[in-house]
Design a protein around this motif. Structure first.
Motif, PDB file in Angstrom:
ATOM      1  N   SER A 242       0.833  -1.205   0.000  1.00 48.48           N
ATOM      2  CA  SER A 242       0.000   0.000   0.000  1.00 48.48           C
ATOM      3  C   SER A 242       0.867   1.253   0.000  1.00 48.48           C
ATOM      4  N   ASP A 243       1.988   1.237   0.716  1.00 48.76           N
ATOM      5  CA  ASP A 243       2.917   2.372   0.681  1.00 48.76           C
ATOM      6  C   ASP A 243       3.402   2.616  -0.748  1.00 48.76           C
ATOM      7  N   HIS A 244       3.771   1.540  -1.439  1.00 53.54           N
ATOM      8  CA  HIS A 244       4.271   1.665  -2.812  1.00 53.54           C
ATOM      9  C   HIS A 244       3.193   2.218  -3.744  1.00 53.54           C
ATOM     10  N   LEU A 245       1.953   1.787  -3.550  1.00 58.62           N
ATOM     11  CA  LEU A 245       0.867   2.317  -4.369  1.00 58.62           C
ATOM     12  C   LEU A 245       0.721   3.826  -4.170  1.00 58.62           C
ATOM     13  N   VAL A 246       0.743   4.265  -2.921  1.00 57.40           N
ATOM     14  CA  VAL A 246       0.580   5.697  -2.635  1.00 57.40           C
ATOM     15  C   VAL A 246       1.702   6.497  -3.284  1.00 57.40           C
ATOM     16  N   ARG A 247       2.936   6.010  -3.171  1.00 61.26           N
ATOM     17  CA  ARG A 247       4.060   6.718  -3.802  1.00 61.26           C
ATOM     18  C   ARG A 247       3.904   6.738  -5.332  1.00 61.26           C
ATOM     19  N   ALA A 248       3.432   5.637  -5.891  1.00 65.14           N
ATOM     20  CA  ALA A 248       3.260   5.570  -7.338  1.00 65.14           C
ATOM     21  C   ALA A 248       2.193   6.547  -7.816  1.00 65.14           C
ATOM     22  N   TRP A 249       1.109   6.690  -7.069  1.00 65.01           N
ATOM     23  CA  TRP A 249       0.048   7.628  -7.460  1.00 65.01           C
ATOM     24  C   TRP A 249       0.540   9.082  -7.357  1.00 65.01           C
ATOM     25  N   HIS A 250       1.523   9.319  -6.483  1.00 63.91           N
ATOM     26  CA  HIS A 250       2.142  10.644  -6.422  1.00 63.91           C
ATOM     27  C   HIS A 250       3.051  10.870  -7.627  1.00 63.91           C
ATOM     28  N   ARG A 251       3.935   9.900  -7.903  1.00 66.54           N
ATOM     29  CA  ARG A 251       4.905  10.052  -8.985  1.00 66.54           C
ATOM     30  C   ARG A 251       4.229  10.053 -10.359  1.00 66.54           C
ATOM     31  N   THR A 252       3.255   9.186 -10.540  1.00 62.78           N
ATOM     32  CA  THR A 252       2.633   9.028 -11.848  1.00 62.78           C
ATOM     33  C   THR A 252       1.548  10.062 -12.122  1.00 62.78           C
ATOM     34  N   TYR A 253       0.690  10.305 -11.127  1.00 60.81           N
ATOM     35  CA  TYR A 253      -0.481  11.149 -11.345  1.00 60.81           C
ATOM     36  C   TYR A 253      -0.395  12.511 -10.653  1.00 60.81           C
ATOM     37  N   GLY A 254       0.639  12.706  -9.822  1.00 59.14           N
ATOM     38  CA  GLY A 254       0.786  13.989  -9.145  1.00 59.14           C
ATOM     39  C   GLY A 254      -0.085  14.168  -7.923  1.00 59.14           C
ATOM     40  N   LEU A 255      -0.743  13.090  -7.463  1.00 61.56           N
ATOM     41  CA  LEU A 255      -1.577  13.207  -6.264  1.00 61.56           C
ATOM     42  C   LEU A 255      -0.705  13.664  -5.095  1.00 61.56           C
ATOM     43  N   PRO A 256      -1.086  14.711  -4.388  1.00 63.26           N
ATOM     44  CA  PRO A 256      -0.244  15.238  -3.299  1.00 63.26           C
ATOM     45  C   PRO A 256      -0.343  14.376  -2.043  1.00 63.26           C
ATOM     46  N   VAL A 257       0.636  13.510  -1.846  1.00 60.80           N
ATOM     47  CA  VAL A 257       0.572  12.524  -0.769  1.00 60.80           C
ATOM     48  C   VAL A 257       1.610  12.802   0.317  1.00 60.80           C
ATOM     49  N   LEU A 258       1.331  12.233   1.478  1.00 62.37           N
ATOM     50  CA  LEU A 258       2.256  12.174   2.611  1.00 62.37           C
ATOM     51  C   LEU A 258       2.170  10.760   3.168  1.00 62.37           C
TER      52      LEU A 258
END
Length: 360
Positions: free
Chosen positions: A166-182
């Motif tokens: 799940s951590d990797h998914l969140v990072r991927a959605w930030h890198r790929t789609y620009g979703l602003p994550v923490l």
């Protein structure tokens, strides 16, 4: 802010919701599936607050999540919904894959679809805060080693593997789609309202009942213990002021061996609950060593210097002060414990046998 908290009826989630409602002016929508670990009695103190709302839903239900996002229009999502008990993940990993991986994916996709339609200023201000665990790092071998935010992932159990995914998914959605994550990775939490399958409440309630206190292996496993209310404060700092795309480790600076934790609980109970069960001279006499858990990590320890340096957060409780508060809370709230033990906290939605077996 308007904050959507997933898993807000769980142990850490309910502490966060109580903190947000009790100590800020934020509005909170708590979205929780109410599995066995979700307990609305943990939120009774704030349940009628006009800034609080509860919705029972599964994070994997994309249609419901999308509808909630459209209606509530959150400024931030704090994602805590997860299956989290290691023993349960060993016995039945499927639920962990479904909730922690598939559920996080569904939540990310629903969030991305809604977020992408926001005006530019709102898109920039929005935050998706994913709350994870230090168990994704595996275990430490050197006596002085610590987990850093850059420590490679090496999960040992189905639970920690699902959280790592799940951590990797969140990072991927930030890198790929620009979703602003923490992302935050925390050490072992403890404190009031902890479900009785976990080490500290299990030991307290078993001791009071005169039942064995089961310790895995030789009890030398080391954990860094974090008082749950300290964790809630840290989470608020991160979602409010953390840098987008960054990870923050949150630890209590309280490394303890499991066996030492159990002895400390027994000593506090000797002091605070001196009426021992029949035939028990000291609560420590109930300690029983049982076969170790498969793949049991030996030591976890967090380097929390980044969150202290960048956001100014440090834990307020030592292990001694936090454990005393925790033991006293359980002694003062045995009715809450009984409702968990007999299953009445969830009524007919969960068979009582399942709950009773957890603390047998």
């Amino acid at each position: 802010m308007r904050i959507l908290v997933t898993g807000g009826a769980g142990f850490i989630g309910s502490a966060l919701v109580r903190h947000l409602i009790g100590n800020t002016e934020h509005e909170v929508l708590n979205l929780d599936k109410l599995t066995y670990a979700g307990n609305l009695e943990s939120l009774q103190s704030i349940a009628n607050n006009t800034r609080y709302e509860f919705v029972q839903a599964d994070i994997a239900d994309a249609a419901t999540v999308s509808a909630v996002l459209e209606r509530f229009q959150p400024d931030a999502i704090m994602h805590l919904a997860a299956e989290s008990h290691v023993d349960r993940s060993i016995d039945g990993p499927a639920a962990f894959i479904q909730t922690n991986i598939v559920g996080t994916y569904a939540l990310l996709e629903a969030t991305r679809a809604w977020w992408s339609r926001l005006p530019a200023e709102q898109r920039r201000a929005f935050r998706f805060h994913h709350i994870s665990t230090d168990e994704v790092y595996g275990d430490l071998h050197g006596a002085n080693d610590l987990f850093h935010e850059t420590t490679p992932y090496a999960p040992s159990s189905p639970y920690s593997a699902s959280k790592a995914a799940s951590d990797h998914l969140v990072r991927a959605w930030h890198r790929t789609y620009g979703l602003p994550v923490l992302i935050t990775n925390c050490s072992n939490n403890y404190g009031p309202y902890h479900f009785p399958e976990k080490l500290i409440p299990l030991m307290i309630l078993n001791a009071l009942a005169g039942k064995p206190l089961p310790v895995y292996g030789n009890g030398q496993q080391v954990r860094d213990w974090l008082f749950v209310e300290d964790h809630a404060r840290a989470l608020l700092e991160v979602v409010s002021r953390g840098e987008v795309g960054e990870t923050y480790n949150i630890g209590g600076h309280n490394e303890q061996k499991n066996l030492d934790v159990v002895h400390a609980i027994c000593a506090l109970l000797d002091e605070l609950a001196p009426q021992h069960p029949e035939g028990v001279a000291r609560y420590a006499d109930l300690i029983t060593y049982v076969q170790d858990r498969p793949g049991h990590d030996l030591r976890y320890a967090i380097d929390a210097s980044k969150i202290e340096r960048e956001l100014g957060w440090v834990p307020q409780e030592t292990f001694a002060t936090g454990l005393r508060k925790t033991v006293q809370w359980y002694l003062d709230n045995l009715q809450w414990c009984r409702h968990v033990q007999d299953g009445s906290y969830q009524g007919e939605r969960l068979g009582n046998t399942d709950i009773k077996e957890l603390i047998a």
